[in-house]
Design an enzyme around this catalytic site. Structure first.
Site, PDB file in Angstrom:
ATOM      1  CD  GLN A  88      40.315  34.222  37.474  1.00  0.00           C
ATOM      2  OE1 GLN A  88      41.496  34.275  37.777  1.00  0.00           O
ATOM      3  NE2 GLN A  88      39.462  33.480  38.139  1.00  0.00           N
ATOM      4  CB  SER A 127      32.738  33.692  40.486  1.00  0.00           C
ATOM      5  OG  SER A 127      33.735  32.820  40.940  1.00  0.00           O
ATOM      6  CB  SER A 145      40.096  40.524  42.661  1.00  0.00           C
ATOM      7  OG  SER A 145      39.691  39.332  43.232  1.00  0.00           O
ATOM      8  CD  GLU A 168      42.199  31.185  41.358  1.00  0.00           C
ATOM      9  OE1 GLU A 168      41.560  30.446  40.604  1.00  0.00           O
ATOM     10  OE2 GLU A 168      41.702  32.091  42.031  1.00  0.00           O
TER      11      GLU A 168
END
Lengths: 414, 373
Positions: free
Chosen positions: A135, A138, A170, A253
């Site tokens: 994903q 950020s 991640s 999430e």
């Protein structure tokens, strides 16, 4: 009120138990049990390979992502069955960490916004673990203020050209695909100029670099985009509608992360059961008992809160933002527990060598990793804002960027 | 699994809530705190008329017998309204002592009267300003009379009888403590009101001078009986505490939306927002632990001591935090006698102590943990 299984639940549990009893990789049990917080141990075996093997085995037998529809590789099971599955999978669920983002966040977003053909192509392979997703949200200058992101997407014929940088991604280095939020219009207020895509992580111009974290590990990455081309067919939602799409992801999430959250309680209990302080057992010390009681009450409170959320889910209700409390409570608690556990051991508590330190240094690992828990997926402060505004109905924070075109908003660099 | 109260239980809660909304706003507690009344006889009569005093008393003894989950939700509402009645002393403590430890004859004598509100009971334990222990009790039973002083008895000025713990030399093999039932109307009993942080709790010092008593039950170990009564009552008190915590939080949130400073509602400042978010978190954790404890109480689960201590610890924390920070959100106004903030603060701190302080329950919690938690 009833905490026992219904008849159907008991039948399902037996079925699950039998399958796991026969098929689970028991050769990994010992190393997995010794896994510390934030690391999965698989002994002499490769953790990524083992994770993929177990996931594929589950998928082939219909036990992957069991709450998903059958055509996407699931078995259309209800939320209570999902809980039973994860209770029975137990220690082996540690192998699934690699797939959490894809299965918990990317797939629900795809299901909501991608075409049926795309979903047919991608979702079953997310379920089976054959393809890993990440994903890309950020950025260095936009974490809590996600809608302030700067990565640009510009239309060029049937394609979009992406330039910019993402961070804290991640698993980007092991991912096949990712979902990416970009800015497509800087002339409108920030939430209205965003657009979501999914892309092949092997695309030309994607550069992935691991971040060395404060605790020395590298679970996250920076991802650079240099004229990366994405077909318009891989756009999720409307142009300018990316914020709405991202809310789907972030809501999931919260569910994916908030479900079964680690608090550190079993680790501190195990420590004080055995430790001697000032000539007596640590657990007999009143100060220790007081802390322990507080932490147990909190961890039981989280467990019982998610049991209530599940009951609501199984009655068809939608879990609300009140589930934000899980990570908020657990993050601070882990940090406190780790600090307290080390403190009880004096200077010896500083040792991180797993061969010497108590519990293979898992409290030391927790001390160094727990600051991130209070930041990732919504900082403690953002979560408190969410509770205050969306649950308690308190007035919104005064925002100086409200209604202002994105390119007119003051930022650190201007 | 189904972790929720039934429709019937929720209906009882809603009825109680409606009644208390009409009959027991904070003015009622205020008049007790102001010293104008000892307790609200009207509200008490209303609770009795609704049959609530018999909620958990089996139908065979004149009760309604709808069970403990319903009683938990009633307790939550009483806590939310700061209702000054002897309900907790009479129902969670005296009635439960007789249900749990009384002889068949005692149940037949006492329970129907407790169920229909004809009599009010309480429990008398504490004798000094130190936390009570098994060896600190001095009141004693000789033959069939009781002599001694109980320093602080909640609802002691209202109750008709008390379940009293006292030494009874020679009557028991394992313990020298027994429980007995004493008629508080008897001429040998002297009752003196004692001032406390929460005047609405009707705290009373009771002197017994060769007061006639009957021993509760048959060969009951008094100390372990009190522990068991307290474990069960702790769950009901915890529901009162989360009810109070919710009201204090609601009051803070409402005020923060309406009060302006620096040109905006004070609830838009993160300093206060985050404080109220933390109040909410403490309350949610406590509420969920209370739900679990309600289940343990209803099913007589082996986990009851741990579930009770867990609910008690977190409900105590939640009510103390919410009542304390409700004052903070109100600023100077919160420290006036006129605003209700101090009523929640008083009640929360009294309830914290009523069954033994927080440290006592933290200790119990840890003692009840399974070996590999």
């Amino acid at each position: 009120m009833d905490f026992s299984d219904t008849k159907e639940e008991a039948v399902f549990r037996t079925e699950v138990k039998n399958w796991i009893g026969k098929e689970a990789p028991t050769y990994l049990f010992k190393s997995l049990s010794a896994s510390g917080f934030g690391s999965t141990r698989t002994g002499e075996y490769d953790p990524f390979e083992e994770a993929k093997k177990w996931q594929k085995k589950k998928a082939d037998a219909g036990w992957a992502c069991i709450q998903w529809p059958k055509e996407f590789g699931g078995r259309g099971a209800g939320p209570m069955d999902g809980v039973i599955w994860s209770q029975e999978e137990g220690i082996y669920s540690k192998l699934s960490g690699t797939f959490i983002i894809g299965q918990g966040m990317c797939a629900p977003t795809m299901m909501a916004y991608a075409t049926p053909e795309q979903n047919q192509r991608y979702i079953p392979k997310i379920a089976s673990g054959e393809e890993v997703w990440c994903q890309l949200f950020s950025e260095p200058a936009s974490g809590s203020d996600l809608a302030g992101l700067k990565t640009r997407a510009e239309k060029d014929g049937d394609e979009w050209v992406i330039n910019g940088q993402k961070i804290w991604t991640s698993g980007a280095h092991i991912s096949d695909y990712g979902i990416l939020i970009t800015r497509t219009d800087s002339e409108v207020p920030k939430h209205r100029g965003l657009t979501m895509f999914f892309l092949d992580m092997k695309s030309a111009g994607v550069d992935i670099r691991p971040i060395k974290q404060a605790n020395g590990d590298s679970g996250f990455n920076e991802v650079y985009f240099d004229n990366v081309r994405i077909p318009d067919a891989q756009r999720l939602g409307e142009v300018g509608g990316g914020w709405q799409v991202s809310l789907t992801t972030l809501m999931n999430e919260r569910l994916a992360i908030g479900g079964s959250i680690a608090t550190g309680f079993p680790e501190i209990k195990a420590l004080v059961d055995d430790l001697t302080i000032a000539g007596g057992r640590a657990i007999d010390n009143p100060a220790v008992r007081s802390k322990l009681a507080d932490w147990y009450a909190k961890s039981a409170g989280l467990k019982n809160t998610s049991a209530r959320a599940l009951t609501a889910l199984s009655k068809g209700e939608v879990p609300g933002p009140e589930n934000s409390i899980g990570k908020l409570v657990a993050g601070g608690m882990m940090q406190d527990i780790a600090k307290f556990g080390l403190d009880l051991q004096g200077l010896g508590g500083a040792i991180v060598d797993p061969a010497i330190a108590d519990g293979a240094a898992r409290l030391q690992a927790m001390l160094l990793r727990s600051p991130a828990v209070r930041i990732e997926g919504g900082t403690d402060q953002i979560l408190r804002n969410i509770i205050a505004e969306r649950v308690l109905g308190l007035p919104e924070e005064l925002r100086v960027d409200k209604g202002i075109a994105f390119n007119k908003i003051p930022s650190s660099n201007s | 699994m189904n972790f929720d109260f039934s429709q019937d239980e929720k209906m009882i809660r809603d009825q109680v809530s409606k009644f208390l909304d009409q009959q027991s706003d904070t003015k009622v507690m205020r008049s007790a705190v102001d010293g104008d009344t000892r307790y609200s006889a009207d509200v008490w009569k209303g609770l009795v008329d609704m049959g609530l005093t018999g909620t958990a008393i089996p139908a065979a003894y004149g009760g309604v017998g709808v069970g403990y989950p319903a009683l938990c939700l009633i307790a939550e509402q009483l806590g939310a309204h700061l209702t000054p009645t002897p309900f907790s002393s009479s129902v969670y403590l005296a009635t439960e002592a007789i249900i749990g430890f009384g002889t068949e004859a005692q149940k037949e004598t006492w329970l129907p009267k407790l169920a229909n509100g004809e009599i009010i009971g309480t429990i008398a334990i504490v004798e000094t300003v130190e936390e009570v222990t098994e060896t600190s009790i001095q009141a004693s039973i000789t033959g069939d009379t009781l002599t001694g002083r109980k320093l602080i008895v909640p609802d002691g000025g209202i109750a008709d009888f008390a379940v009293v713990i006292a030494k009874s030399p020679g009557t028991m093999a394992n313990s020298s403590l027994s429980l007995c039932i004493a008629d508080l109307q008897h001429e040998s009993v002297t009752r003196t009101p004692i001032e406390t942080i929460d005047p609405s709790k009707n705290s009373t010092t009771i002197d017994f001078q060769q007061t006639p008593i009957e021993i509760l039950g048959d060969q009951v170990d008094g100390w372990s009986a009190v522990r068991r009564i307290y474990d069960r009552a702790a769950i009901l008190f915890a529901f009162e505490q989360i009810g109070g915590a919710q009201s204090a939080l609601d009051m803070a949130v409402e005020y923060a939306k309406e009060r302006f400073a620096f040109g905006r509602p004070i609830g838009s400042f993160q300093g206060l927002k985050h404080m109220m978010a933390d109040m909410y978190v403490a309350l949610k954790l406590a509420e969920s632990n209370c739900y679990y404890a309600a289940w343990a109480l209803a099913t007589e689960s082996e986990e009851l001591p741990l579930a009770a201590a867990t609910a008690r610890v977190s409900a105590t924390q939640a009510f103390q935090l919410c009542s304390r920070d409700n004052i903070q959100v109100h600023g100077g106004m919160g420290f006036t006698w006129e605003f209700d903030c101090h009523l929640y603060y008083r009640r929360s701190n009294y309830l914290t102590l009523q069954l033994g302080g927080l440290a006592t329950w933290e200790d119990k919690l840890v003692s009840s943990l399974p070996d590999a938690a």
